[in-house]
Motif scaffolding. Sequence first.
Motif: not given
Length: 450
Positions: A294-313
Motif C-alpha cells: 500500500f501507499t498512503s498519499p496523506e495522513g499518519p504512518l500506518p503501523r502494524e495492527g492498523a485496521v484496513i477498511t472500505e472507504l465508503e462504508n
Amino acid sequence: MRVEINTRYWIPRLAYNAGKHLAVIMSLLRKTLLYETLVQNGGKMVPFAGWLMPIQFDGTSVLESVRHTRRHASLFDVSHMLQCRFSPNSLESLMPVDTKTMRVGAAQYTAILNEQGGIIDDAILTKRESNYTLVSNASRVNAVLALLSDNVSVCENALFALQGTVRLLCGLLSEHQATSLLFMNSLESAEFTITRCGYTGEDGFEISVKPEAAPSMAELLLKDARVKLAGLAARDILRLEAGLCLYGHDVDETVTPIEAGLQWIISKSRKDYPGFDRLSMQMRMGVTKKRLGFTSPEGPLPREGAVITELENGSVVGKITSGTFSPHTNSNISMGYVNADSVEGLKSLANSTSLAVQIRGKQYPISALFKAIPTAALRVPRVTSLPTLLLRQPIRIGLRVKETLSGRELTVGRMEMERGGVRARVWSTTGGEISEREMWGGKWRIADAK
C-alpha cells in the motif's frame, strides 16, 4: 480516604529499580563478534531477538542511511541470524523445494512449513558438495533446530550483508569473480563464504566469516569510502520498500506462502511437503486472504495492527502488518492482508481505489497494489543484471535496455522469470533469446536512462 504519596521518595526509587532490572536484562543478551566495532563506531545498541544489535549509528539519521545504501553501499552486521549445516536426509520433509534441480553453490529462498502449510520460518537454503547450509531468523532458532535432524551443526561464523552499488568486494574477489557470481549463487573458501543476495532490494552480498577473521574482514570492507555501517531501522525501511516480508509480522505459522504472495517458492514437481493438500487447493481455487502493498498519499504512518477498511462504508477488510516512511517515494508505504468472503471478492478489493486505513479513529485513503511490492515500479533504474532490472519496471514488454560494456541494445519481448532463483528466459524482439549468463552476468540499464 485520601492517600498522599511521597513522590520525592518513590519516583527516584522506582527509576533506580527499573534501571537495575534493565541492566540485568541487557547482560543476558548475546553480543555478535562485531559488537565492539559497532559500539566504537557509534552504534546505538538495542535488544533484538535475544541479541544486542545496532538500531542506527551516531551522526547518521535513519533516512540518510537508507539513501546511502541506495546510492552507494552499506554494511549490516546480521550475525544474530541462525547459520547451520545439515545433511539432506530430512530436508524435503520440511520445505517445498526440489533439491534435485539445485546445483552445488546455488541458493534459494524457501520456507519451513507446518502441516497446515503455515510458515514456521523463512530462510535461505544453499546446496554444498555433501550437505546444505541454512540461514534463518534469530527469533526462530529453537523452532528450526527442533525440526532438523540430530546431525545438524550450528555455525558460529559472523555474517555481514554488503548491500548497494559496490560490486567489488574490496579485495576479497577479483572484478571477474564479483561480476560473474550470479544472483542467488555462492563461492566458498577456507575463511569465508560469499552469496550474492540480500534483504534490501539492492544488489549485494552476504558474507559468512570465520570468528577469528570477522573484525579484520569488517575493517577491510569499511576501508572503501563508499561503504558505511547501517542498523536495523534502515534495514527495515529498505526491505519494506522492496516488498520483502519480516517474519513474525508479515508472515507466521497462520499464513501460507500462497496467501503471502510467495507461491514462486513452491516446487511444481513435489507433492510430499507439509501442507501440500491445502496449498495445492489454494493454487487451484485461489485464496480469500492476500498480502498486498500500500501507499498512503496523506495522513499518519500506518503501523502494524492498523485496521484496513472500505472507504465508503467503513467495513473492516484487513489489517496492516508493516509500515514505514519511504524516502524514495516521499510517502508512507505499508503492507498487510485483506480478507474477503470469496476469491473474486478479494480480487475486487485488491484492485479497489476505495480502501482506507483507520488510525486513531479516522480513515485515511490508501492505494493497493495486488503485487506486494509497493515501490518497485518507482525505483530509479540502475546498472544491474537484466532480470533484476526488469523486475523493477512497471512496463516490461517493449522496454528498451542496453548492456553497458558492449553497448548492445535490445527491446524486451516475451519473458519467463522465476524471481526466487536464476532460472529466467527473455526473448528480444531484435536479437533472439538472451542467454542466462548474458542476463545475470551482464551490466544492463534502461536504454534512455542517464
